[in-house]
Design a protein around this motif. Sequence first.
Motif, PDB file in Angstrom:
ATOM      1  N   UNK A   1       0.851  -1.186   0.000  1.00 16.71           N
ATOM      2  CA  UNK A   1       0.000   0.000   0.000  1.00 16.71           C
ATOM      3  C   UNK A   1       0.890   1.241   0.000  1.00 16.71           C
ATOM      4  N   UNK A   2       1.084   1.814  -1.180  1.00 14.47           N
ATOM      5  CA  UNK A   2       1.942   2.988  -1.361  1.00 14.47           C
ATOM      6  C   UNK A   2       1.682   3.553  -2.747  1.00 14.47           C
ATOM      7  N   UNK A   3       2.178   4.748  -2.962  1.00 14.82           N
ATOM      8  CA  UNK A   3       2.135   5.382  -4.284  1.00 14.82           C
ATOM      9  C   UNK A   3       3.574   5.621  -4.704  1.00 14.82           C
ATOM     10  N   UNK A   4       3.865   5.370  -5.974  1.00 16.36           N
ATOM     11  CA  UNK A   4       5.222   5.577  -6.482  1.00 16.36           C
ATOM     12  C   UNK A   4       5.194   6.602  -7.611  1.00 16.36           C
ATOM     13  N   UNK A   5       6.134   7.522  -7.550  1.00 15.38           N
ATOM     14  CA  UNK A   5       6.299   8.556  -8.569  1.00 15.38           C
ATOM     15  C   UNK A   5       7.781   8.633  -8.921  1.00 15.38           C
ATOM     16  N   UNK A   6       8.098   9.283 -10.041  1.00 18.69           N
ATOM     17  CA  UNK A   6       9.498   9.384 -10.447  1.00 18.69           C
ATOM     18  C   UNK A   6       9.780  10.761 -11.017  1.00 18.69           C
ATOM     19  N   UNK A   7      10.989  11.231 -10.754  1.00 21.57           N
ATOM     20  CA  UNK A   7      11.470  12.520 -11.227  1.00 21.57           C
ATOM     21  C   UNK A   7      12.597  12.278 -12.228  1.00 21.57           C
ATOM     22  N   UNK A   8      12.541  12.945 -13.364  1.00 22.55           N
ATOM     23  CA  UNK A   8      13.604  12.831 -14.361  1.00 22.55           C
ATOM     24  C   UNK A   8      14.782  13.690 -13.914  1.00 22.55           C
ATOM     25  N   UNK A   9      15.912  13.047 -13.708  1.00 25.19           N
ATOM     26  CA  UNK A   9      17.152  13.724 -13.303  1.00 25.19           C
ATOM     27  C   UNK A   9      18.201  13.483 -14.387  1.00 25.19           C
ATOM     28  N   UNK A  10      19.366  14.064 -14.217  1.00 21.84           N
ATOM     29  CA  UNK A  10      20.424  13.937 -15.222  1.00 21.84           C
ATOM     30  C   UNK A  10      20.786  12.480 -15.495  1.00 21.84           C
ATOM     31  N   UNK A  11      20.675  11.617 -14.476  1.00 20.82           N
ATOM     32  CA  UNK A  11      21.041  10.210 -14.638  1.00 20.82           C
ATOM     33  C   UNK A  11      19.838   9.315 -14.926  1.00 20.82           C
ATOM     34  N   UNK A  12      18.690   9.894 -15.242  1.00 21.66           N
ATOM     35  CA  UNK A  12      17.492   9.112 -15.561  1.00 21.66           C
ATOM     36  C   UNK A  12      16.404   9.311 -14.520  1.00 21.66           C
ATOM     37  N   UNK A  13      15.391   8.469 -14.569  1.00 20.03           N
ATOM     38  CA  UNK A  13      14.268   8.563 -13.649  1.00 20.03           C
ATOM     39  C   UNK A  13      14.659   8.066 -12.267  1.00 20.03           C
ATOM     40  N   UNK A  14      14.333   8.848 -11.242  1.00 26.01           N
ATOM     41  CA  UNK A  14      14.560   8.471  -9.852  1.00 26.01           C
ATOM     42  C   UNK A  14      13.200   8.334  -9.179  1.00 26.01           C
ATOM     43  N   UNK A  15      12.943   7.171  -8.620  1.00 25.75           N
ATOM     44  CA  UNK A  15      11.647   6.910  -8.014  1.00 25.75           C
ATOM     45  C   UNK A  15      11.584   7.231  -6.534  1.00 25.75           C
ATOM     46  N   UNK A  16      10.407   7.664  -6.110  1.00 22.00           N
ATOM     47  CA  UNK A  16      10.117   7.893  -4.693  1.00 22.00           C
ATOM     48  C   UNK A  16       8.896   7.063  -4.332  1.00 22.00           C
ATOM     49  N   UNK A  17       8.974   6.355  -3.233  1.00 20.51           N
ATOM     50  CA  UNK A  17       7.859   5.560  -2.744  1.00 20.51           C
ATOM     51  C   UNK A  17       7.199   6.335  -1.616  1.00 20.51           C
ATOM     52  N   UNK A  18       5.945   6.747  -1.828  1.00 15.90           N
ATOM     53  CA  UNK A  18       5.196   7.528  -0.852  1.00 15.90           C
ATOM     54  C   UNK A  18       4.388   6.577   0.015  1.00 15.90           C
TER      55      UNK A  18
END
Length: 141
Positions: A7-24
């Motif tokens: 039970x979580x939400x996952x999002x990702x931010x595009x950074x210089x080295x690619x997509x970085x995910x955060x698990x909320x």
Amino acid sequence: MNPPPVHATAVALRCADGWRGALLRGPSGAGKSDLALRLMAGGWRLVGDDYVHVFTSGGHPYAAPADRIAGRIEARGLGILRDRHLPLARVRLVVDCVQEAVERLPGPAIVTLAGAIVPALKLDIRAASSVALLAHAMRRL
């Protein structure tokens, strides 16, 4: 075969080295989807809302959407929205979503996620600055 969903939400931010995910993470009604929608308005990409599969590959944790709800996110008062999503993201940060003041200058925090050690952040998601704070945290990794 996918691992059982968490039970979580996952999002990702595009950074210089690619997509970085955060698990909320947080209990039902904590505001995980609301925060994800605010992040998505700022250029982040949805991985999965409400339930995601978390697993380790090559010593790194990853999140993937649950098949039945891939590309969908709940917007309270509006319903289920469809949006483009990433099918997979490496989780670089675990965010515990709270609706209370957090320590001003906390020390580094880590959690174990699917057997891997991941940096963690406790974030008061009510604050207008929560989106900017999370983006800064992701870029500092």
